[in-house]
Design a protein around this motif. Structure first.
Motif, PDB file in Angstrom:
ATOM      1  N   CYS A 167       0.824  -1.206   0.000  1.00 57.64           N
ATOM      2  CA  CYS A 167       0.000   0.000   0.000  1.00 57.64           C
ATOM      3  C   CYS A 167       0.864   1.265   0.000  1.00 57.64           C
ATOM      4  O   CYS A 167       1.987   1.270   0.498  1.00 57.64           O
ATOM      5  CB  CYS A 167      -0.943  -0.005   1.203  1.00 57.64           C
ATOM      6  SG  CYS A 167      -0.119  -0.132   2.801  1.00 57.64           S
ATOM      7  N   ALA A 168       0.332   2.322  -0.559  1.00 57.01           N
ATOM      8  CA  ALA A 168       1.073   3.580  -0.688  1.00 57.01           C
ATOM      9  C   ALA A 168       0.838   4.508   0.500  1.00 57.01           C
ATOM     10  O   ALA A 168       1.416   5.576   0.556  1.00 57.01           O
ATOM     11  CB  ALA A 168       0.664   4.267  -1.972  1.00 57.01           C
ATOM     12  N   CYS A 169       0.023   4.096   1.452  1.00 62.74           N
ATOM     13  CA  CYS A 169      -0.345   4.995   2.545  1.00 62.74           C
ATOM     14  C   CYS A 169       0.713   5.072   3.642  1.00 62.74           C
ATOM     15  O   CYS A 169       0.615   5.916   4.524  1.00 62.74           O
ATOM     16  CB  CYS A 169      -1.684   4.584   3.144  1.00 62.74           C
ATOM     17  SG  CYS A 169      -1.671   2.935   3.872  1.00 62.74           S
ATOM     18  N   CYS A 170       1.704   4.221   3.612  1.00 61.20           N
ATOM     19  CA  CYS A 170       2.704   4.252   4.676  1.00 61.20           C
ATOM     20  C   CYS A 170       4.037   3.715   4.162  1.00 61.20           C
ATOM     21  O   CYS A 170       4.137   3.221   3.046  1.00 61.20           O
ATOM     22  CB  CYS A 170       2.246   3.436   5.878  1.00 61.20           C
ATOM     23  SG  CYS A 170       2.144   1.686   5.544  1.00 61.20           S
ATOM     24  N   ASN A 171       5.021   3.803   4.990  1.00 57.64           N
ATOM     25  CA  ASN A 171       6.356   3.326   4.627  1.00 57.64           C
ATOM     26  C   ASN A 171       6.669   1.975   5.250  1.00 57.64           C
ATOM     27  O   ASN A 171       7.824   1.612   5.380  1.00 57.64           O
ATOM     28  CB  ASN A 171       7.411   4.343   5.066  1.00 57.64           C
ATOM     29  CG  ASN A 171       7.323   5.612   4.280  1.00 57.64           C
ATOM     30  OD1 ASN A 171       7.017   5.578   3.092  1.00 57.64           O
ATOM     31  ND2 ASN A 171       7.549   6.738   4.937  1.00 57.64           N
ATOM     32  N   GLY A 172       5.679   1.263   5.666  1.00 59.51           N
ATOM     33  CA  GLY A 172       5.912  -0.023   6.314  1.00 59.51           C
ATOM     34  C   GLY A 172       5.990   0.140   7.818  1.00 59.51           C
ATOM     35  O   GLY A 172       5.658   1.180   8.369  1.00 59.51           O
ATOM     36  N   GLN A 173       6.467  -0.888   8.464  1.00 56.57           N
ATOM     37  CA  GLN A 173       6.481  -0.947   9.913  1.00 56.57           C
ATOM     38  C   GLN A 173       7.877  -1.338  10.355  1.00 56.57           C
ATOM     39  O   GLN A 173       8.541  -2.134   9.706  1.00 56.57           O
ATOM     40  CB  GLN A 173       5.451  -1.997  10.338  1.00 56.57           C
ATOM     41  CG  GLN A 173       5.197  -2.121  11.795  1.00 56.57           C
ATOM     42  CD  GLN A 173       4.084  -3.128  12.065  1.00 56.57           C
ATOM     43  OE1 GLN A 173       4.058  -4.189  11.471  1.00 56.57           O
ATOM     44  NE2 GLN A 173       3.194  -2.798  12.965  1.00 56.57           N
ATOM     45  N   GLY A 174       8.338  -0.780  11.466  1.00 61.86           N
ATOM     46  CA  GLY A 174       9.631  -1.163  12.004  1.00 61.86           C
ATOM     47  C   GLY A 174       9.630  -2.628  12.404  1.00 61.86           C
ATOM     48  O   GLY A 174       8.583  -3.224  12.690  1.00 61.86           O
ATOM     49  N   ALA A 175      10.813  -3.224  12.419  1.00 58.47           N
ATOM     50  CA  ALA A 175      10.921  -4.658  12.702  1.00 58.47           C
ATOM     51  C   ALA A 175      10.463  -5.010  14.114  1.00 58.47           C
ATOM     52  O   ALA A 175       9.871  -6.069  14.331  1.00 58.47           O
ATOM     53  CB  ALA A 175      12.353  -5.124  12.472  1.00 58.47           C
ATOM     54  N   ALA A 176      10.714  -4.153  15.093  1.00 59.94           N
ATOM     55  CA  ALA A 176      10.274  -4.444  16.464  1.00 59.94           C
ATOM     56  C   ALA A 176       8.753  -4.467  16.539  1.00 59.94           C
ATOM     57  O   ALA A 176       8.162  -5.376  17.129  1.00 59.94           O
ATOM     58  CB  ALA A 176      10.854  -3.424  17.442  1.00 59.94           C
ATOM     59  N   ALA A 177       8.100  -3.476  15.923  1.00 59.01           N
ATOM     60  CA  ALA A 177       6.638  -3.440  15.915  1.00 59.01           C
ATOM     61  C   ALA A 177       6.072  -4.647  15.171  1.00 59.01           C
ATOM     62  O   ALA A 177       5.085  -5.249  15.602  1.00 59.01           O
ATOM     63  CB  ALA A 177       6.146  -2.138  15.279  1.00 59.01           C
ATOM     64  N   ALA A 178       6.693  -5.011  14.048  1.00 59.98           N
ATOM     65  CA  ALA A 178       6.221  -6.169  13.277  1.00 59.98           C
ATOM     66  C   ALA A 178       6.383  -7.464  14.066  1.00 59.98           C
ATOM     67  O   ALA A 178       5.511  -8.340  14.031  1.00 59.98           O
ATOM     68  CB  ALA A 178       6.975  -6.258  11.953  1.00 59.98           C
ATOM     69  N   ALA A 179       7.484  -7.604  14.809  1.00 57.79           N
ATOM     70  CA  ALA A 179       7.699  -8.816  15.612  1.00 57.79           C
ATOM     71  C   ALA A 179       6.687  -8.887  16.755  1.00 57.79           C
ATOM     72  O   ALA A 179       6.153  -9.965  17.056  1.00 57.79           O
ATOM     73  CB  ALA A 179       9.123  -8.850  16.148  1.00 57.79           C
ATOM     74  N   LEU A 180       6.403  -7.761  17.391  1.00 66.96           N
ATOM     75  CA  LEU A 180       5.374  -7.749  18.434  1.00 66.96           C
ATOM     76  C   LEU A 180       4.004  -8.078  17.853  1.00 66.96           C
ATOM     77  O   LEU A 180       3.213  -8.797  18.468  1.00 66.96           O
ATOM     78  CB  LEU A 180       5.353  -6.393  19.141  1.00 66.96           C
ATOM     79  CG  LEU A 180       6.498  -6.156  20.124  1.00 66.96           C
ATOM     80  CD1 LEU A 180       6.569  -4.682  20.525  1.00 66.96           C
ATOM     81  CD2 LEU A 180       6.365  -7.044  21.351  1.00 66.96           C
ATOM     82  N   ALA A 181       3.722  -7.593  16.648  1.00 69.65           N
ATOM     83  CA  ALA A 181       2.461  -7.924  15.985  1.00 69.65           C
ATOM     84  C   ALA A 181       2.369  -9.423  15.710  1.00 69.65           C
ATOM     85  O   ALA A 181       1.309 -10.035  15.882  1.00 69.65           O
ATOM     86  CB  ALA A 181       2.313  -7.131  14.691  1.00 69.65           C
ATOM     87  N   ALA A 182       3.472 -10.028  15.293  1.00 71.35           N
ATOM     88  CA  ALA A 182       3.481 -11.472  15.024  1.00 71.35           C
ATOM     89  C   ALA A 182       3.224 -12.265  16.301  1.00 71.35           C
ATOM     90  O   ALA A 182       2.492 -13.266  16.283  1.00 71.35           O
ATOM     91  CB  ALA A 182       4.813 -11.884  14.396  1.00 71.35           C
ATOM     92  N   LEU A 183       3.822 -11.839  17.416  1.00 72.90           N
ATOM     93  CA  LEU A 183       3.557 -12.512  18.696  1.00 72.90           C
ATOM     94  C   LEU A 183       2.079 -12.415  19.052  1.00 72.90           C
ATOM     95  O   LEU A 183       1.453 -13.409  19.439  1.00 72.90           O
ATOM     96  CB  LEU A 183       4.401 -11.889  19.821  1.00 72.90           C
ATOM     97  CG  LEU A 183       5.893 -12.195  19.839  1.00 72.90           C
ATOM     98  CD1 LEU A 183       6.589 -11.380  20.926  1.00 72.90           C
ATOM     99  CD2 LEU A 183       6.142 -13.683  20.065  1.00 72.90           C
ATOM    100  N   PHE A 184       1.512 -11.224  18.915  1.00 74.29           N
ATOM    101  CA  PHE A 184       0.107 -11.036  19.255  1.00 74.29           C
ATOM    102  C   PHE A 184      -0.806 -11.852  18.354  1.00 74.29           C
ATOM    103  O   PHE A 184      -1.774 -12.449  18.806  1.00 74.29           O
ATOM    104  CB  PHE A 184      -0.270  -9.549  19.188  1.00 74.29           C
ATOM    105  CG  PHE A 184      -1.619  -9.276  19.773  1.00 74.29           C
ATOM    106  CD1 PHE A 184      -1.763  -9.096  21.134  1.00 74.29           C
ATOM    107  CD2 PHE A 184      -2.742  -9.215  18.969  1.00 74.29           C
ATOM    108  CE1 PHE A 184      -3.018  -8.859  21.681  1.00 74.29           C
ATOM    109  CE2 PHE A 184      -3.995  -8.983  19.501  1.00 74.29           C
ATOM    110  CZ  PHE A 184      -4.130  -8.802  20.869  1.00 74.29           C
TER     111      PHE A 184
END
Length: 117
Positions: free
Chosen positions: A57-74
């Motif tokens: 998507c063009a609405c953002c620049n992605g997510q930092g790796a720490a936030a993405a890893a926490l999202a994966a845990l959740f």
């Protein structure tokens, strides 16, 4: 009487490999410490790595790796995987600590699910 209950999952940041309890997930920068792994739910992040959204998507620049890893845990927890009520985050660099603290301070999904312990 004023009640304030914060049901978000607490994240404790440490610099040495921790002793984990059964209900604690491990988030580690760069690599898991020796002996970590099942049955403990674990995730790894690399500081300064951006994770792009799959849809591109063009609405953002992605997510930092720490936030993405926490999202994966959740996501694992929410989909019936390993249950945890706390996260211990093992950081190995100042950049890793800064990225994790930034995610806990300003990433909207991370803020909704987690809090700094």
């Amino acid at each position: 009487m004023n009640w304030q209950i914060d049901a978000r999952i607490p994240v404790t940041i440490v610099e040495q490999p921790p002793a984990l309890t059964a209900a604690t997930a491990l988030l580690a920068e760069e690599a898991l410490p020796e002996g970590a792994g099942p049955p403990t739910l674990c995730a790894i992040f690399r500081a300064d790595e951006l994770i792009a959204h799959p849809g591109g998507c063009a609405c953002c620049n992605g997510q930092g790796a720490a936030a993405a890893a926490l999202a994966a845990l959740f996501r694992e927890r929410a989909l019936g995987g390993s249950w945890f009520s706390a996260v211990v985050a093992l950081v190995r660099s100042p950049a890793g600590r800064a990225e994790l603290e930034e995610a806990l301070r300003s990433d909207i999904l991370t803020l909704a699910r987690y809090r700094l312990a």
